[in-house]
Design a protein around this motif. Structure first.
Motif, PDB file in Angstrom:
ATOM      1  N   GLY A   1      15.995  16.788   8.768  1.00 13.41           N
ATOM      2  CA  GLY A   1      14.622  16.409   8.473  1.00 13.41           C
ATOM      3  C   GLY A   1      13.660  16.964   9.499  1.00 13.41           C
ATOM      4  O   GLY A   1      13.979  17.091  10.678  1.00 13.41           O
ATOM      5  N   LEU A   2      12.495  17.343   8.995  1.00 10.30           N
ATOM      6  CA  LEU A   2      11.481  17.967   9.835  1.00 10.30           C
ATOM      7  C   LEU A   2      10.398  16.935  10.121  1.00 10.30           C
ATOM      8  O   LEU A   2       9.827  16.362   9.201  1.00 10.30           O
ATOM      9  CB  LEU A   2      10.899  19.153   9.076  1.00 10.30           C
ATOM     10  N   ARG A   3      10.135  16.713  11.417  1.00  9.28           N
ATOM     11  CA  ARG A   3       9.067  15.757  11.748  1.00  9.28           C
ATOM     12  C   ARG A   3       7.727  16.466  11.662  1.00  9.28           C
ATOM     13  O   ARG A   3       7.563  17.565  12.183  1.00  9.28           O
ATOM     14  CB  ARG A   3       9.272  15.202  13.151  1.00  9.28           C
ATOM     15  N   THR A   4       6.775  15.844  11.019  1.00  9.51           N
ATOM     16  CA  THR A   4       5.471  16.482  10.869  1.00  9.51           C
ATOM     17  C   THR A   4       4.393  15.528  11.347  1.00  9.51           C
ATOM     18  O   THR A   4       4.543  14.312  11.242  1.00  9.51           O
ATOM     19  CB  THR A   4       5.198  16.805   9.396  1.00  9.51           C
ATOM     20  N   PRO A   5       3.293  16.080  11.886  1.00 12.08           N
ATOM     21  CA  PRO A   5       2.173  15.210  12.261  1.00 12.08           C
ATOM     22  C   PRO A   5       1.491  14.653  11.009  1.00 12.08           C
ATOM     23  O   PRO A   5       1.474  15.300   9.968  1.00 12.08           O
ATOM     24  CB  PRO A   5       1.243  16.153  13.031  1.00 12.08           C
ATOM     25  N   ARG A   6       0.919  13.453  11.149  1.00 12.27           N
ATOM     26  CA  ARG A   6       0.279  12.839   9.983  1.00 12.27           C
ATOM     27  C   ARG A   6      -1.184  13.255   9.906  1.00 12.27           C
ATOM     28  O   ARG A   6      -1.759  13.761  10.866  1.00 12.27           O
ATOM     29  CB  ARG A   6       0.398  11.320  10.063  1.00 12.27           C
TER      30      ARG A   6
ATOM     31  N   PHE B   1       0.556  16.702   1.113  1.00 14.74           N
ATOM     32  CA  PHE B   1       0.193  15.296   1.345  1.00 14.74           C
ATOM     33  C   PHE B   1       1.440  14.493   1.688  1.00 14.74           C
ATOM     34  O   PHE B   1       1.443  13.706   2.639  1.00 14.74           O
ATOM     35  CB  PHE B   1      -0.486  14.704   0.103  1.00 14.74           C
ATOM     36  N   TYR B   2       2.495  14.702   0.914  1.00 12.23           N
ATOM     37  CA  TYR B   2       3.760  13.996   1.161  1.00 12.23           C
ATOM     38  C   TYR B   2       4.215  14.229   2.593  1.00 12.23           C
ATOM     39  O   TYR B   2       4.552  13.295   3.316  1.00 12.23           O
ATOM     40  CB  TYR B   2       4.802  14.511   0.169  1.00 12.23           C
ATOM     41  N   ALA B   3       4.173  15.523   2.996  1.00 14.22           N
ATOM     42  CA  ALA B   3       4.657  15.871   4.333  1.00 14.22           C
ATOM     43  C   ALA B   3       3.852  15.166   5.402  1.00 14.22           C
ATOM     44  O   ALA B   3       4.409  14.612   6.347  1.00 14.22           O
ATOM     45  CB  ALA B   3       4.581  17.377   4.523  1.00 14.22           C
ATOM     46  N   HIS B   4       2.519  15.171   5.259  1.00 11.22           N
ATOM     47  CA  HIS B   4       1.684  14.631   6.324  1.00 11.22           C
ATOM     48  C   HIS B   4       1.403  13.150   6.163  1.00 11.22           C
ATOM     49  O   HIS B   4       0.683  12.577   6.952  1.00 11.22           O
ATOM     50  CB  HIS B   4       0.385  15.425   6.415  1.00 11.22           C
ATOM     51  N   PHE B   5       1.970  12.550   5.114  1.00  7.97           N
ATOM     52  CA  PHE B   5       1.878  11.095   5.015  1.00  7.97           C
ATOM     53  C   PHE B   5       3.139  10.444   5.568  1.00  7.97           C
ATOM     54  O   PHE B   5       3.084   9.589   6.432  1.00  7.97           O
ATOM     55  CB  PHE B   5       1.638  10.653   3.577  1.00  7.97           C
ATOM     56  N   TYR B   6       4.304  10.871   5.050  1.00  4.88           N
ATOM     57  CA  TYR B   6       5.536  10.224   5.493  1.00  4.88           C
ATOM     58  C   TYR B   6       5.932  10.669   6.884  1.00  4.88           C
ATOM     59  O   TYR B   6       6.683   9.991   7.565  1.00  4.88           O
ATOM     60  CB  TYR B   6       6.662  10.498   4.501  1.00  4.88           C
TER      61      TYR B   6
ATOM     62  N   LEU C   1       0.829  -1.202   0.000  1.00  2.00           N
ATOM     63  CA  LEU C   1       0.000   0.000   0.000  1.00  2.00           C
ATOM     64  C   LEU C   1       0.864   1.253   0.000  1.00  2.00           C
ATOM     65  O   LEU C   1       0.551   2.239  -0.669  1.00  2.00           O
ATOM     66  CB  LEU C   1      -0.907   0.002   1.237  1.00  2.00           C
ATOM     67  N   ARG C   2       1.963   1.185   0.747  1.00  2.26           N
ATOM     68  CA  ARG C   2       2.876   2.331   0.742  1.00  2.26           C
ATOM     69  C   ARG C   2       3.376   2.604  -0.664  1.00  2.26           C
ATOM     70  O   ARG C   2       3.458   3.752  -1.088  1.00  2.26           O
ATOM     71  CB  ARG C   2       4.069   2.052   1.655  1.00  2.26           C
TER      72      ARG C   2
END
Lengths: 342, 341
Positions: free
Chosen positions: B157-162, B237-242, B48-49
């Motif tokens: 790298g910046l950690r982001t909430p999903r 989307f990329y940011a909040h998915f990965y 799925l990923r």
């Protein structure tokens, strides 16, 4: 008479080309007085290397209308060839330090990288550009650009696949004390790299200006149909141009192996820089590319010196965009729009 | 697509399909994408990923094709613009406590603003010059992202909430497929409108377009803005998915990936890239993961396919489809591939 020359000189100074060259020289002098002459040395060495890569790129653009994105990969091929030729040579010279190879070994390595670069250029033409040229109907510039993008990805990953991703570098070509000029110590490799670049650029300019073949190349770059009418063999010129351009890039890679060890993406930085040069100085202008190479090199060195490492993409590219807004055809470019504008 | 049958004669189903810019074949494909996560080999999380990544690249290639295929300017800084959208979205969430959903849209707007700037400064340039300018712009944005460590944490790298608070990838998959479809729909509607005609006219011959009263300034800037806004939303989307953002996502090689998919799919078709991305990227991921002792082999294949397509079949998949598959003798099949329109 002298008055005439004076007014000509004045009008040249006022043109974009003159203005930028004068500003470059002034900035270079001021900066090297302020921070030390090593700035000037770095600029000259980087500029010499860049001039080689950028003239090759300009040649491809001017003669074949190929906006070469894979030019950095020929730089990589050159450095790889030099590494694999020079390693056995340096092993030999370590055992026999008195042999004449100590002096000429590096030159052999660079010659090998030139030849291999030329051969790989010919292979690229035979396998990739030739078929496209025979089949292409329209939009040649964009199609060939995308083709070179593919070629670039291919060569980078083939390198990784076959030779691995590790750094393949050498300590130096010519050992020995650095040369000192007015309290500035310059390693022999740097001096030689600049000398080689200078000799090649001068030879190349001579070749383009005075030999029949060089004239034919220029004729093809101006008008293919016209060149064909006066009896120039286009296929031969195309092959020669590609091998020359690739060899120029490869010899830059070979002679700078001591600064840039060979690894898959080593070519990207020279490629970006060379594109800066070519866009800045206008397409298809060999002398302009040489001048532009030193301007970009100075920009890079000054940026690293005063703002910090890592900014050397931001500031030059911002400045070049700024220049492009006001002078879309580049500093040394003419305003004539050609095939590349489509 | 010129409609030979007037809309009165069409049944409601065809009318809806026409409004959705889908042929029956396309509709089936979309339906297949929606049930794919429940079909056995694809219902594993790692598959799925990959599929989500395929969807992302597919959607990107649609947005990319709006510029490359219609006004004939390759936006070489596309990945950087997308990354800019992603970073601005992530920073809005982290520093201002916005919900990721709103931030994604805000990211799209900021990226659209970047597109506006690129469109404005590249106005006087054509062809390869404009491509280079957008490339340099992208390099500058990427360099800034690497160096502004206090804001973006640079290479760390910046950690982001999903977006969804689950470990499952299924909601993300449905989201990206929906996004892909709506992006496709938006682009297709734009292309079908008067604006799309103007885009094509500018792409084919700028001077002729100007002569016939099209204002290239407005349309070019508009095109860049829309296409970059799409990139920005997808970057969000990329940011909040990965859940992690690094400057690598802005690298030129990412643009090359999108570009390859868009061109193998066929330029100027919008759907070609979206269709080809799924099998192509998926196969690449399989090659990469099964032959992990040969790093880079997938990219070698990638590049070879791009080169071969550029030389021997520059029209890409959509051209192949239009010439070979689209006109079967069988009437039902013809309806299936073309719809009523």
């Amino acid at each position: 008479m002298s008055n005439n020359y004076g007014s000509k000189f004045l009008s040249w100074i006022k043109s974009a080309a003159g203005l930028s060259i004068v500003v470059t020289i002034v900035v270079a002098v001021v900066a090297s007085i302020a921070s030390g002459p090593y700035l000037l040395v770095n600029t000259v060495v980087t500029g010499g290397m860049l001039a080689l890569v950028a003239t090759g790129l300009t040649l491809m653009l001017g003669v074949l209308n190929i906006p070469m994105f894979a030019h950095g990969e020929f730089f990589m091929i050159g450095s790889l060839a030099a590494f694999y030729v020079f390693t056995p040579i340096s092993n030999y010279t370590n055992e026999n330090p008195d042999s004449i190879i100590v002096v000429f070994g590096p030159l052999i390595a660079m010659a090998a990288s030139t030849i291999i670069g030329a051969i790989s250029g010919i292979i690229a033409e035979k396998l990739v550009f030739g078929p496209l040229r025979r089949r292409s109907t329209d939009d040649w510039v964009m199609n060939s650009f995308l083709l070179t993008v593919g070629l670039s990805v291919l060569l980078i990953n083939l390198h990784q696949l076959v030779f691995g991703a590790d750094f393949k570098g050498i300590v130096g070509y010519w050992s020995g004390m650095p040369i000192s000029i007015y309290d500035v110590f310059i390693s022999r490799d740097r001096v030689m790299a600049f000398m080689i670049a200078a000799v090649i650029v001068v030879l190349f300019w001579f070749f383009m200006t005075y030999t029949r073949t060089g004239m034919a190349i220029r004729a093809v770059s101006q008008d293919i149909t016209g060149a064909q009418i006066v009896g120039i063999d286009i296929e031969k010129i195309v092959l020669l141009t590609i091998s020359l351009a690739c060899a120029l890039s490869a010899v830059a890679g070979g002679s700078l192996l001591f600064m840039y060890p060979s690894y898959p993406t080593v070519g990207l930085e020279p490629l970006y820089m060379a594109w800066f040069v070519v866009i800045l100085s206008g397409l298809g202008n060999v002398l302009g590319a040489v001048a532009g190479a030193f301007i970009v090199a100075l920009l890079k060195v000054i940026t690293v010196e005063y703002i910090g490492a890592g900014w050397d993409f931001v500031i030059p590219s911002a400045l070049i965009m700024f220049i492009l807004i006001f002078k879309p055809s580049g500093i040394f470019g003419s305003d004539v729009r050609g095939a590349l504008d489509k | 697509m010129s409609s030979t049958i007037t809309s009165r004669q069409m049944n409601p189903f065809d009318k809806i399909l026409d409004k959705l810019c889908l042929t029956p074949a396309g509709f089936c494909g979309l339906a297949l994408l929606f049930v794919l996560p429940f079909i056995p080999p694809f219902n594993q999380e790692y598959m799925l990923r990959w599929l989500i990544y395929c969807g992302l690249i597919a959607a990107m290639s649609v947005g990319f094709d709006l510029t490359a295929g219609y006004i004939s300017i390759v936006n070489f800084g596309y990945a950087a613009v997308s990354g800019f959208g992603g970073y601005s979205s992530a920073l809005l969430v982290i520093n201002m406590g916005l919900s990721p959903w709103i931030a994604m849209i805000a990211g799209g707007m900021t990226a659209g603003f970047i597109g506006l700037i690129i469109g404005m400064i590249s106005l006087r340039l054509r062809g390869i010059f404009a491509a280079c300018l957008s490339w340099f712009f992208g390099l500058a944005i990427m360099g800034l992202t690497i160096k502004l460590v206090w804001l973006t944490r640079g290479q760390l790298g910046l950690r982001t909430p999903r977006l969804f608070e689950t470990d499952s990838n299924v909601p993300f998959y449905f989201l990206i497929i929906t996004l892909l479809f709506f992006i496709y729909l938006a682009c297709k509607w734009i292309v079908r409108s008067k604006m799309g005609l103007a885009f094509q006219a500018i792409g084919q011959n700028m001077d002729a377009a100007r002569t016939s009263g099209i204002n290239p300034v407005y349309y070019r800037v508009m095109n860049f803005t829309i296409s970059c806004a799409i990139a920005g939303v997808l970057g969000g989307f990329y940011a909040h998915f990965y859940g992690i953002l690094t400057p690598d996502m802005m690298h030129t090689s990412k643009t090359v990936e999108i570009l390859a998919v868009a061109y193998i799919g066929g330029r100027g078709s919008l759907w070609g890239g979206a269709v080809i991305a799924f099998p192509f990227i998926f196969l690449m991921e399989i090659v990469r993961s099964t032959l992990s002792n040969l790093p880079g082999l997938n990219l070698v294949i990638y590049a070879l396919v791009l080169i071969l397509v550029m030389i021997y079949y520059p029209g890409g998949f959509s051209y192949f489809y239009d010439t070979n598959i689209r006109k079967p003798k069988n009437k039902a099949l013809r309806y299936f591939f073309n719809g009523r329109a």
